[in-house]
Write a protein that holds these residues in place. Structure first.
Motif, PDB file in Angstrom:
ATOM      1  N   MET A   1       0.847  -1.173   0.000  1.00 44.57           N
ATOM      2  CA  MET A   1       0.000   0.000   0.000  1.00 44.57           C
ATOM      3  C   MET A   1       0.895   1.241   0.000  1.00 44.57           C
ATOM      4  N   LEU A   2       0.519   2.190  -0.779  1.00 46.41           N
ATOM      5  CA  LEU A   2       1.301   3.415  -0.895  1.00 46.41           C
ATOM      6  C   LEU A   2       1.008   4.356   0.267  1.00 46.41           C
ATOM      7  N   ASP A   3       2.054   5.000   0.738  1.00 39.75           N
ATOM      8  CA  ASP A   3       1.856   5.944   1.845  1.00 39.75           C
ATOM      9  C   ASP A   3       1.306   7.272   1.321  1.00 39.75           C
ATOM     10  N   HIS A   4       0.947   8.125   2.257  1.00 39.96           N
ATOM     11  CA  HIS A   4       0.321   9.410   1.936  1.00 39.96           C
ATOM     12  C   HIS A   4       1.217  10.261   1.040  1.00 39.96           C
ATOM     13  N   ASP A   5       2.507  10.331   1.345  1.00 38.70           N
ATOM     14  CA  ASP A   5       3.426  11.185   0.578  1.00 38.70           C
ATOM     15  C   ASP A   5       3.554  10.717  -0.871  1.00 38.70           C
ATOM     16  N   THR A   6       3.609   9.406  -1.076  1.00 36.47           N
ATOM     17  CA  THR A   6       3.720   8.868  -2.431  1.00 36.47           C
ATOM     18  C   THR A   6       2.448   9.160  -3.223  1.00 36.47           C
ATOM     19  N   ARG A   7       1.299   8.979  -2.577  1.00 36.54           N
ATOM     20  CA  ARG A   7       0.026   9.263  -3.247  1.00 36.54           C
ATOM     21  C   ARG A   7      -0.063  10.747  -3.614  1.00 36.54           C
ATOM     22  N   LEU A   8       0.387  11.605  -2.708  1.00 39.64           N
ATOM     23  CA  LEU A   8       0.373  13.036  -2.974  1.00 39.64           C
ATOM     24  C   LEU A   8       1.301  13.375  -4.138  1.00 39.64           C
ATOM     25  N   ALA A   9       2.469  12.746  -4.172  1.00 41.60           N
ATOM     26  CA  ALA A   9       3.422  12.981  -5.260  1.00 41.60           C
ATOM     27  C   ALA A   9       2.824  12.558  -6.598  1.00 41.60           C
ATOM     28  N   ARG A  32       0.086   0.270 -12.382  1.00 40.88           N
ATOM     29  CA  ARG A  32      -1.255  -0.040 -11.879  1.00 40.88           C
ATOM     30  C   ARG A  32      -1.524   0.722 -10.585  1.00 40.88           C
ATOM     31  N   SER A  33      -0.526   0.831  -9.717  1.00 39.32           N
ATOM     32  CA  SER A  33      -0.682   1.601  -8.477  1.00 39.32           C
ATOM     33  C   SER A  33      -0.937   3.069  -8.780  1.00 39.32           C
ATOM     34  N   VAL A  34      -0.201   3.586  -9.746  1.00 41.59           N
ATOM     35  CA  VAL A  34      -0.398   4.980 -10.151  1.00 41.59           C
ATOM     36  C   VAL A  34      -1.817   5.165 -10.689  1.00 41.59           C
ATOM     37  N   ASP A  35      -2.267   4.232 -11.516  1.00 41.55           N
ATOM     38  CA  ASP A  35      -3.617   4.322 -12.073  1.00 41.55           C
ATOM     39  C   ASP A  35      -4.685   4.298 -10.977  1.00 41.55           C
ATOM     40  N   LYS A  36      -4.492   3.450  -9.980  1.00 44.83           N
ATOM     41  CA  LYS A  36      -5.461   3.364  -8.887  1.00 44.83           C
ATOM     42  C   LYS A  36      -5.546   4.687  -8.124  1.00 44.83           C
ATOM     43  N   VAL A  37      -4.392   5.297  -7.867  1.00 45.61           N
ATOM     44  CA  VAL A  37      -4.379   6.582  -7.150  1.00 45.61           C
ATOM     45  C   VAL A  37      -5.042   7.657  -8.004  1.00 45.61           C
ATOM     46  N   LEU A  38      -4.731   7.666  -9.270  1.00 38.56           N
ATOM     47  CA  LEU A  38      -5.325   8.667 -10.157  1.00 38.56           C
ATOM     48  C   LEU A  38      -6.830   8.469 -10.287  1.00 38.56           C
ATOM     49  N   ASP A  39      -7.274   7.227 -10.320  1.00 37.28           N
ATOM     50  CA  ASP A  39      -8.714   6.954 -10.387  1.00 37.28           C
ATOM     51  C   ASP A  39      -9.430   7.430  -9.131  1.00 37.28           C
ATOM     52  N   SER A  40      -8.791   7.220  -7.972  1.00 36.95           N
ATOM     53  CA  SER A  40      -9.419   7.638  -6.716  1.00 36.95           C
ATOM     54  C   SER A  40      -9.341   9.148  -6.541  1.00 36.95           C
ATOM     55  N   GLY A  41      -8.244   9.747  -7.004  1.00 39.86           N
ATOM     56  CA  GLY A  41      -8.063  11.185  -6.878  1.00 39.86           C
ATOM     57  C   GLY A  41      -7.864  11.649  -5.450  1.00 39.86           C
ATOM     58  N   SER A  42      -7.479  10.733  -4.588  1.00 41.98           N
ATOM     59  CA  SER A  42      -7.357  11.053  -3.168  1.00 41.98           C
ATOM     60  C   SER A  42      -6.017  10.574  -2.625  1.00 41.98           C
ATOM     61  N   THR A  43      -5.531  11.276  -1.589  1.00 42.94           N
ATOM     62  CA  THR A  43      -4.294  10.849  -0.932  1.00 42.94           C
ATOM     63  C   THR A  43      -4.573   9.835   0.167  1.00 42.94           C
ATOM     64  N   THR A  44      -5.853   9.595   0.432  1.00 41.36           N
ATOM     65  CA  THR A  44      -6.228   8.620   1.455  1.00 41.36           C
ATOM     66  C   THR A  44      -6.534   7.287   0.780  1.00 41.36           C
ATOM     67  N   PRO A  45      -5.841   6.225   1.180  1.00 43.42           N
ATOM     68  CA  PRO A  45      -6.107   4.926   0.555  1.00 43.42           C
ATOM     69  C   PRO A  45      -7.489   4.411   0.933  1.00 43.42           C
ATOM     70  N   THR A  46      -8.106   3.711  -0.004  1.00 45.67           N
ATOM     71  CA  THR A  46      -9.402   3.109   0.284  1.00 45.67           C
ATOM     72  C   THR A  46      -9.156   1.718   0.856  1.00 45.67           C
ATOM     73  N   PHE A  47      -9.812   1.410   1.933  1.00 46.31           N
ATOM     74  CA  PHE A  47      -9.652   0.112   2.573  1.00 46.31           C
ATOM     75  C   PHE A  47     -10.923  -0.687   2.382  1.00 46.31           C
ATOM     76  N   ARG A  48     -10.778  -1.793   1.716  1.00 46.64           N
ATOM     77  CA  ARG A  48     -11.918  -2.688   1.546  1.00 46.64           C
ATOM     78  C   ARG A  48     -11.745  -3.846   2.510  1.00 46.64           C
ATOM     79  N   GLY A  49     -12.312  -3.681   3.677  1.00 42.71           N
ATOM     80  CA  GLY A  49     -12.184  -4.723   4.682  1.00 42.71           C
ATOM     81  C   GLY A  49     -13.031  -5.934   4.344  1.00 42.71           C
ATOM     82  N   ARG A  50     -12.577  -7.053   4.765  1.00 42.12           N
ATOM     83  CA  ARG A  50     -13.358  -8.256   4.593  1.00 42.12           C
ATOM     84  C   ARG A  50     -13.480  -8.934   5.945  1.00 42.12           C
ATOM     85  N   PRO A  51     -14.517  -9.698   6.131  1.00 44.97           N
ATOM     86  CA  PRO A  51     -14.727 -10.306   7.438  1.00 44.97           C
ATOM     87  C   PRO A  51     -13.612 -11.298   7.777  1.00 44.97           C
ATOM     88  N   CYS A  52     -13.269 -11.334   9.016  1.00 47.91           N
ATOM     89  CA  CYS A  52     -12.229 -12.223   9.500  1.00 47.91           C
ATOM     90  C   CYS A  52     -12.838 -13.604   9.754  1.00 47.91           C
TER      91      CYS A  52
END
Length: 80
Positions: A1-9, A32-52
């Protein structure tokens, strides 16, 4: 997962007119990571939790962990 600074960059480099390929190469991340960040347009990563899977058995696991003095192999054997 990319950190905040990398996403901002990534977002800033895109605003500066860089291509996704150039951004990926400059930052050392996958395109692909760059594309995901650009698609989201946000510096906050999206977390898709799944049940444990262990959630319904958590109390039993904790009990066995204490009983076996932290021996996870024994906990696994007891659960099996």
């Amino acid at each position: 997962m990319l950190d905040h600074d990398t996403r901002l960059a990534i977002l800033r480099l895109k605003q500066a007119g860089q291509s996704a390929r150039a951004i990926a190469k400059a930052l050392g991340v996958s395109r692909r990571s760059v594309d995901k960040v650009l698609d989201s347009g946000s510096t906050t990563p999206t977390f898709r939790g799944r049940p444990c899977a262990a959630e319904p058995h958590l109390e039993r696991i904790r009990e066995l962990y204490r009983k076996t003095n932290g021996n996870l192999v024994r906990v696994h054997e007891e659960l099996a």
